[in-house]
Design an enzyme around this catalytic site. Structure first.
Site, mmCIF file in Angstrom:
data_model
loop_
_atom_site.group_PDB
_atom_site.id
_atom_site.type_symbol
_atom_site.label_atom_id
_atom_site.label_comp_id
_atom_site.label_asym_id
_atom_site.label_seq_id
_atom_site.Cartn_x
_atom_site.Cartn_y
_atom_site.Cartn_z
ATOM 1 N N LYS A 131 0.813 -1.217 0.000
ATOM 2 C CA LYS A 131 0.000 0.000 0.000
ATOM 3 C C LYS A 131 0.847 1.269 0.000
ATOM 4 O O LYS A 131 0.308 2.379 -0.046
ATOM 5 C CB LYS A 131 -0.932 0.001 1.218
ATOM 6 N N CYS A 138 -13.934 -5.477 3.275
ATOM 7 C CA CYS A 138 -13.473 -6.263 4.440
ATOM 8 C C CYS A 138 -13.837 -5.559 5.739
ATOM 9 O O CYS A 138 -13.049 -5.510 6.692
ATOM 10 C CB CYS A 138 -11.970 -6.516 4.375
#
Length: 406
Positions: free
Chosen positions: A224, A361
């Site tokens: 990320k 999620c």
């Protein structure tokens, strides 16, 4: 900050999707990789490919130097006090699970409390659910205010002397909420609890100082923050890590092995069993170099300007619901009236615009929001105001396509 020059370092952005120039707005899921990171991984495999810590030959020495050099880069990047506090893992999920298995199960007992929030990613909920089931501890949730923020009054009311672990994400991957980690950690410590922070959405976007935050554990992922997939970091205070048992056993993490008993290496290696993620760590080190050269403050300032522009444009869009607080990280989660977010994302993809759609999620948070799914546009250092304009144009196309529901 020269965003045009930065974009030129990301080859993947220079392509067309469905006949349109790519607009990548899914960096919260994974960021793109600059040439310097790709080259660092390639050079390792071309020139230095060898296992680390085990051989005395030249390739092994070079690989070890690069691998441990990456650890020092991580230490400096997050201001850990020692490289012994920097554990390489597969990512944020593995890092959190390591604490949940090694620390939590050894230290929790029936009646103890684990405090989390409803906004957490599944990887910062499920490990604590399992730890609670295994030990008899109780799972408690901090309440959220209507805008998806946490108030310190609620923190002080929820954390008690029975609380042993507080696990909170630094930045929400859905709401963009930036949580007051330093203040929460202080309350946790007043009650003798340890503070576990999910930093997956913060380390790529802002300057993080783990000593200033005074967190006990901090987890994040390389992919990320312009690094490779499959590499992450667990930071832990040395005194805590010293007293924790490894969760994976085998080669590399041992000191001596006898027929019926074994001893472990010192930190950080006792937590890195087997052949480590060498190329990933080297790539993460290159990503840190890349981000450091640009400057984390510059990246943060760029994103603040970009999200302010995006919020202004999207709040003016009729029929759009935006979730989360006004002050936020560089992402916007939204829904178009009566249009399923998967349909929204499909139309946007036809226009060359990549966004995320689903529950992200974070199903407990979706339930709290009273939706089943949302769309999310997330921004990073290579995004521009023109990308925001393309997103709004794409939403107009979506609205036209599903005009009968408006």
């Amino acid at each position: 900050m020269d965003v045009k020059a930065i974009r030129e370092q990301f080859p993947i952005l220079n392509q067309e999707i469905n006949g349109h120039p790519l607009v990548y707005l899914d960096s919260s899921a994974t960021s793109q990789k600059p040439v310097s990171v790709i080259k660092a991984v390639e050079d390792y495999y071309k020139q230095d490919n060898s296992n680390v810590h085990r051989g005395v030959h030249t390739l092994g020495t070079r690989a070890t130097d690069k691998y441990e050099g990456a650890r020092e880069k991580v230490r400096n990047f997050i201001n850990a006090s020692s490289t012994k506090e920097v554990i390489f893992t597969r990512g944020t999920t593995t890092s959190i699970n390591t604490v949940a298995y090694s620390y939590a199960r050894a230290n929790l007992k029936e009646g103890d409390e684990i405090v989390v929030t409803p906004m957490e990613h599944h990887s910062n909920i499920i490990p604590w659910q399992q730890a609670a089931k295994a030990t008899g501890a109780n799972l408690k949730y901090l309440p959220l205010r209507p805008d998806g923020t946490i108030e310190m009054e609620d923190v002080k009311d929820t954390i008690t002397d029975n609380t042993k672990i507080v696990a909170v994400m630094h930045v929400s991957n859905v709401l963009g909420t930036i949580n007051p980690i330093k203040e929460i950690a202080a309350v946790a410590h007043q009650h003798g609890a340890v503070m576990m922070v999910d930093g997956a959405q913060s380390v790529p976007h802002m300057q993080v100082d783990v000593q200033d935050l005074d967190c006990d554990f901090y987890a994040f992922s390389g992919h990320k923050m312009c690094g490779p997939t499959g590499i992450g970091v667990l930071y832990g205070k040395r005194e805590l890590l010293e007293n924790m048992e490894p969760v994976e056993f085998g080669g590399e993490m041992i000191d001596f092995v006898n027929l019926y008993d074994s001893t472990w290496k010192e930190l950080p290696w006792k937590f890195e069993g087997g052949t480590p993620i060498i190329a990933g760590a080297i790539g993460l080190g290159a990503a840190i170099d890349f981000l450091t050269d640009i400057g984390m403050d510059n990246i943060h300032d760029h994103e603040e300007q970009l999200i302010a522009y995006a919020m202004d444009r999207m709040k003016a869009f009729d029929g759009l619901t935006i979730y989360g607080p006004e002050q936020r990280a560089a992402l916007i989660t939204f829904n178009l009236t009566d249009v399923h977010p998967h349909d929204t994302a499909t139309v946007l993809d036809a226009e060359g615009i990549a966004v995320r759609a689903g529950h992200h999620c974070a199903q407990p948070l979706m339930k709290w929001l009273e939706v089943t799914a949302t769309a999310r546009a997330s921004f990073y250092l290579y995004n521009t105001p023109e990308d925001v304009d393309r997103l709004v144009e794409g939403l107009n196309k979506t609205k036209e396509y599903f005009g009968d529901v408006f």
